[in-house]
Design a protein around this motif. Structure first.
Motif, PDB file in Angstrom:
ATOM      1  N   LEU A 160       0.827  -1.225   0.000  1.00  0.00           N
ATOM      2  CA  LEU A 160       0.000   0.000   0.000  1.00  0.00           C
ATOM      3  C   LEU A 160       0.856   1.268   0.000  1.00  0.00           C
ATOM      4  CD1 LEU A 160      -2.855  -0.909   2.540  1.00  0.00           C
ATOM      5  CD2 LEU A 160      -2.789  -1.279   0.062  1.00  0.00           C
ATOM      6  N   PRO A 178       2.398   3.352   3.957  1.00  0.00           N
ATOM      7  CA  PRO A 178       1.904   4.551   4.668  1.00  0.00           C
ATOM      8  C   PRO A 178       2.590   4.714   6.021  1.00  0.00           C
ATOM      9  CG  PRO A 178       0.288   2.774   4.739  1.00  0.00           C
ATOM     10  CD  PRO A 178       1.342   2.347   3.766  1.00  0.00           C
ATOM     11  N   ILE A 214       2.292   4.592   9.166  1.00  0.00           N
ATOM     12  CA  ILE A 214       1.418   4.079  10.223  1.00  0.00           C
ATOM     13  C   ILE A 214       1.949   4.462  11.604  1.00  0.00           C
ATOM     14  CG2 ILE A 214       0.456   1.987  11.258  1.00  0.00           C
ATOM     15  CD1 ILE A 214       0.561   0.741   8.431  1.00  0.00           C
ATOM     16  N   TRP A 234      -2.623   9.427   7.603  1.00  0.00           N
ATOM     17  CA  TRP A 234      -3.328   8.715   6.539  1.00  0.00           C
ATOM     18  C   TRP A 234      -3.994   9.647   5.527  1.00  0.00           C
ATOM     19  CZ3 TRP A 234      -8.472   9.816   6.049  1.00  0.00           C
ATOM     20  CH2 TRP A 234      -9.111  10.356   7.158  1.00  0.00           C
ATOM     21  N   TRP A 262      -1.721  10.420   2.465  1.00  0.00           N
ATOM     22  CA  TRP A 262      -1.524   9.137   1.774  1.00  0.00           C
ATOM     23  C   TRP A 262      -2.775   8.757   0.981  1.00  0.00           C
ATOM     24  CZ3 TRP A 262      -4.308   4.688   3.443  1.00  0.00           C
ATOM     25  CH2 TRP A 262      -3.977   3.507   2.750  1.00  0.00           C
ATOM     26  N   LYS A 263      -3.930   8.847   1.611  1.00  0.00           N
ATOM     27  CA  LYS A 263      -5.176   8.511   0.919  1.00  0.00           C
ATOM     28  C   LYS A 263      -5.413   9.455  -0.263  1.00  0.00           C
ATOM     29  CE  LYS A 263     -10.171   8.011   1.506  1.00  0.00           C
ATOM     30  NZ  LYS A 263     -11.342   8.116   2.414  1.00  0.00           N
ATOM     31  N   LEU A 265       2.562  -4.053   6.290  1.00  0.00           N
ATOM     32  CA  LEU A 265       2.023  -2.948   7.073  1.00  0.00           C
ATOM     33  C   LEU A 265       2.532  -2.914   8.502  1.00  0.00           C
ATOM     34  CD1 LEU A 265      -1.677  -2.891   5.804  1.00  0.00           C
ATOM     35  CD2 LEU A 265       0.299  -1.605   4.960  1.00  0.00           C
ATOM     36  N   TYR A 323      -5.997   1.660   7.610  1.00  0.00           N
ATOM     37  CA  TYR A 323      -5.319   1.694   6.316  1.00  0.00           C
ATOM     38  C   TYR A 323      -5.859   0.607   5.387  1.00  0.00           C
ATOM     39  CZ  TYR A 323      -2.191   4.804   8.819  1.00  0.00           C
ATOM     40  OH  TYR A 323      -1.698   5.850   9.558  1.00  0.00           O
ATOM     41  N   ILE A 378      -9.255   1.781   4.173  1.00  0.00           N
ATOM     42  CA  ILE A 378      -9.114   2.779   3.104  1.00  0.00           C
ATOM     43  C   ILE A 378      -8.744   2.095   1.792  1.00  0.00           C
ATOM     44  CG2 ILE A 378      -7.676   4.695   2.273  1.00  0.00           C
ATOM     45  CD1 ILE A 378      -7.569   5.654   5.232  1.00  0.00           C
ATOM     46  N   ALA A 379      -7.842   1.126   1.865  1.00  0.00           N
ATOM     47  CA  ALA A 379      -7.451   0.389   0.660  1.00  0.00           C
ATOM     48  C   ALA A 379      -8.650  -0.317   0.040  1.00  0.00           C
ATOM     49  CB  ALA A 379      -6.360  -0.627   1.000  1.00  0.00           C
TER      50      ALA A 379
END
Length: 277
Positions: A163, A166, A168, A173, A176-177, A196, A213, A216-217
């Motif tokens: 991903l 990110p 974390i 986030w 990143w999003k 992750l 995360y 969101i993915a």
């Protein structure tokens, strides 16, 4: 079929694996199929995708040898110099290896502009023409360049590893999003739910820090373009294989059977053209 879409093998060498620094000394040893097979059998994983961890053609040869010896290694993502003038000749030398499905470079260690070079883009176009996929290994600060890249390579088969790693540990986030969204809007872009826990605090992370995360993915890519990967043995610096598997297993158990099947295997089989057993 359950597939681990992202793991590594290596025979540890201090020079070749110098990226394994002192903080990761626990994985400064060999990791081979005999180490992984009992683990995936225990959790019900049927096969895996072996991904390069070193930038050399010897690495590609090493992984292909392991795949030939172990039928449960379903696919190999090797290394090749994408920008090389000899790329076509090199690729043709590997054309008879049916388990070689794609390639990757360590883009996270390079300037974002590296992937926007004319020769790199031409190399990706050649890979696409020959039916190979490409794994994109980057950090969030590379994502604007990734967007430029994929705009120049519409319709290619790309997957974003981990991903895009990110932040974390910092709990960030939003940016990143925002950067991932226009990339995910392209239906030829896939992503791996992998790597992750190593982007969190290795000693103190918990699932509540990771799950946003993954959610969101799922929102951005949907289950048909997401795939589970353990990132074993790199994951061992922050948690055991079964810990990583359980995190994703529990998350996907809240989804429909179809969605779970996609993330836990079918998406990887489609992307890497892995035949049904």
């Amino acid at each position: 079929m359950r597939i681990d879409a992202h793991q590594h093998f290596w025979k540890y060498h201090p020079k070749r694996h110098e990226w394994i620094d002192e903080s990761m000394k626990s994985i400064r040893r060999d990791f081979l199929p005999t180490d992984l097979k009992p683990i995936i059998d225990h959790v019900g994983i049927d096969g895996c995708v072996a991904v390069q961890a070193e930038e050399s053609l010897k690495e590609t040869d090493f992984l292909l040898d392991l795949a030939e010896e172990n039928d449960w290694i379903q696919a190999v993502v090797g290394w090749v110099d994408i920008g090389s003038s000899d790329l076509s000749k090199t690729i043709d030398q590997y054309s008879h290896f049916t388990k070689l499905k794609g390639f990757r470079e360590i883009l996270q260690a390079k300037d974002p502009k590296y992937m926007l070079r004319e020769e790199f883009i031409k190399g990706l176009q050649l890979l696409h023409a020959k039916g190979y996929t490409y794994d994109i290994l980057v950090y969030p600060h590379h994502l604007s360049a990734v967007l430029e890249l994929v705009k120049k390579c519409e319709g290619h088969s790309f997957v974003i590893d981990h991903l895009a790693k990110p932040y974390i540990k910092d709990g960030e986030w939003k940016e990143w999003k925002k950067a991932m969204k226009p990339i995910a809007e392209r239906d030829f872009m896939y992503a791996k739910i992998s790597g992750l826990i190593t982007e969190a605090d290795w000693k103190n992370w918990n699932s509540e820090q990771i799950l946003p995360y993954i959610e969101i993915a799922l929102e951005l890519f949907g289950p048909d373009r997401l795939m589970f990967g353990s990132d074993w043995p790199v994951c061992l610096v922050a948690g055991e294989y079964e810990t990583v598997w359980r995190l994703i297993e529990d998350f996907t158990s809240t989804l429909s059977p179809h969605e779970k099947d996609q993330i836990m295997g079918l998406t990887a089989m489609k992307f890497y053209k892995i035949p049904q057993a």
